[in-house]
Design a protein around this motif. Structure first.
Motif, mmCIF file in Angstrom:
data_model
loop_
_atom_site.group_PDB
_atom_site.id
_atom_site.type_symbol
_atom_site.label_atom_id
_atom_site.label_comp_id
_atom_site.label_asym_id
_atom_site.label_seq_id
_atom_site.Cartn_x
_atom_site.Cartn_y
_atom_site.Cartn_z
ATOM 1 N N THR A 234 8.307 4.241 -0.398
ATOM 2 C CA THR A 234 7.734 3.332 -1.387
ATOM 3 C C THR A 234 7.383 4.132 -2.642
ATOM 4 O O THR A 234 7.386 5.371 -2.625
ATOM 5 C CB THR A 234 6.463 2.674 -0.838
ATOM 6 O OG1 THR A 234 5.470 3.700 -0.607
ATOM 7 C CG2 THR A 234 6.742 1.947 0.478
ATOM 8 N N ARG A 236 4.562 4.512 -3.936
ATOM 9 C CA ARG A 236 3.357 5.302 -3.664
ATOM 10 C C ARG A 236 3.702 6.552 -2.857
ATOM 11 O O ARG A 236 3.207 7.647 -3.144
ATOM 12 C CB ARG A 236 2.331 4.450 -2.912
ATOM 13 C CG ARG A 236 1.016 5.179 -2.628
ATOM 14 C CD ARG A 236 0.045 4.276 -1.873
ATOM 15 N NE ARG A 236 -1.206 4.955 -1.634
ATOM 16 C CZ ARG A 236 -2.203 5.042 -2.499
ATOM 17 N NH1 ARG A 236 -2.067 4.485 -3.701
ATOM 18 N NH2 ARG A 236 -3.319 5.678 -2.206
ATOM 19 N N GLN A 237 4.545 6.394 -1.832
ATOM 20 C CA GLN A 237 4.943 7.542 -1.029
ATOM 21 C C GLN A 237 5.713 8.563 -1.871
ATOM 22 O O GLN A 237 5.519 9.772 -1.721
ATOM 23 C CB GLN A 237 5.808 7.078 0.146
ATOM 24 C CG GLN A 237 5.044 6.338 1.230
ATOM 25 C CD GLN A 237 5.967 5.711 2.261
ATOM 26 O OE1 GLN A 237 7.113 5.384 1.951
ATOM 27 N NE2 GLN A 237 5.464 5.522 3.463
#
Length: 311
Positions: A234, A236-237
């Motif tokens: 994602t 965020r990841q």
């Protein structure tokens, strides 16, 4: 008057020995018919190389799935079931890299009748937590290695010898010769690595597939980008990974050949790390020399990456 029976202890011991052999014979599975070669099924490209070098011309190696298929997310096909119905034994990874094989075996009605050789039965496995749900699993990529590969070769040869006793000695000799070549390959690069300062090496990978290879040379992976193979992180990841790479002073990123270069490029642009590619040995063809060719390329790449960090 009848004479007393002689050697009663010997008779009882013989009976007991025969009784103990019965379950062992049952576990060994059916031997091939006289004059017929054993048909050995394999689930992964490295196992084709292993078995082909073990059996030579004394058995037939049968890939369970097409050569160009991606084993990470493979979906069983009707032809796979037909192949499973016509093999005598199947060599499996059995620790997470070929779960689809068990579906094929079940669909072929061979769950009880097809002997399975678990290649990793004698391998010391590396535990990881690479599942998105945080489940503890073991790293199944034991074949991206020389040490673990040799252990698997000997395990496969031993089990094939049990299933095909007339050829057991030949299988052992072939396994020893093949293992010697793999050891020679490792020794060649051990000498090259001996002159390098490994303390400066920091790397990230796009997939948790290289731990067995790294540990052979005293190297470790600082961070892994993909939470699961084939699943893009994602936003965020990805941001967290970029930050982790910067904090860890990682200069090298290993991407999976043919699969992960698209994912690696944004990381390279954002951090300045240099991208190198490693093979999972899932090529387009099955061949006896595929493992040796791919592992030489991997070791060469690993050495180049370490040498890059010396600059």
């Amino acid at each position: 008057m009848n004479a007393p029976a002689k050697h009663p202890r010997f008779s009882w011991r013989l009976c007991l020995a025969l009784l103990l052999l019965i379950p062992l014979i049952a576990l060994a599975g059916p031997a091939p018919e006289a004059g017929k070669k054993l048909r050995v099924g394999v689930t992964l490209h490295p196992y084709y190389s292993f078995v082909a070098n073990i059996v030579g011309d004394r058995a037939e190696v049968v890939p369970l799935i097409p050569a160009g298929a991606n084993p990470h997310n493979y979906q069983p096909q009707p032809d796979d079931i037909t192949r499973a119905m016509n093999i005598d034994v199947l060599v499996v990874n059995g620790i997470g890299h070929d779960e689809w094989a068990f579906q094929i075996v079940k669909a072929a009605g061979r769950t009880e009748s097809l002997p399975l050789i678990y290649a990793n039965a004698s391998v010391a496995l590396i535990p990881i937590s690479a599942d998105q749900d945080g489940a503890k699993v073991v790293n199944p990529h034991t074949f991206v290695s020389t040490t673990a590969a040799i252990q698997q070769v000997f395990e496969i040869a031993r089990r094939l010898g049990e299933l095909d006793p007339p050829n057991a000695a030949a299988y052992r000799q072939n396994a020893l010769a093949y293992a010697a070549r793999i050891r020679a390959l490792r020794a060649e690069f051990m000498t090259r690595f001996a002159s390098l300062d490994l303390t400066k090496f920091r790397c990230a990978t796009t997939h948790a597939g290289y731990d067995y290879l790294m540990q052979e040379f005293g190297l470790f992976v600082s961070t892994i980008i993909e939470p699961r193979h084939g699943v893009a992180p994602t936003a965020r990841q990805l941001a967290n990974t970029i930050e982790a790479i910067k904090k860890a002073n990682v200069r090298v990123l290993f991407a999976e050949k043919n699969f992960s270069l698209g994912l690696a490029k944004p990381i390279e642009d954002a951090t300045g790390v240099k991208v190198f590619t490693l093979s999972h040995i899932t090529g387009d063809t099955y061949s006896a020399d595929e493992f040796e060719v791919a592992m030489r390329e991997n070791l060469e790449t690993l050495a180049e990456a370490v040498e890059y960090t010396q600059q």
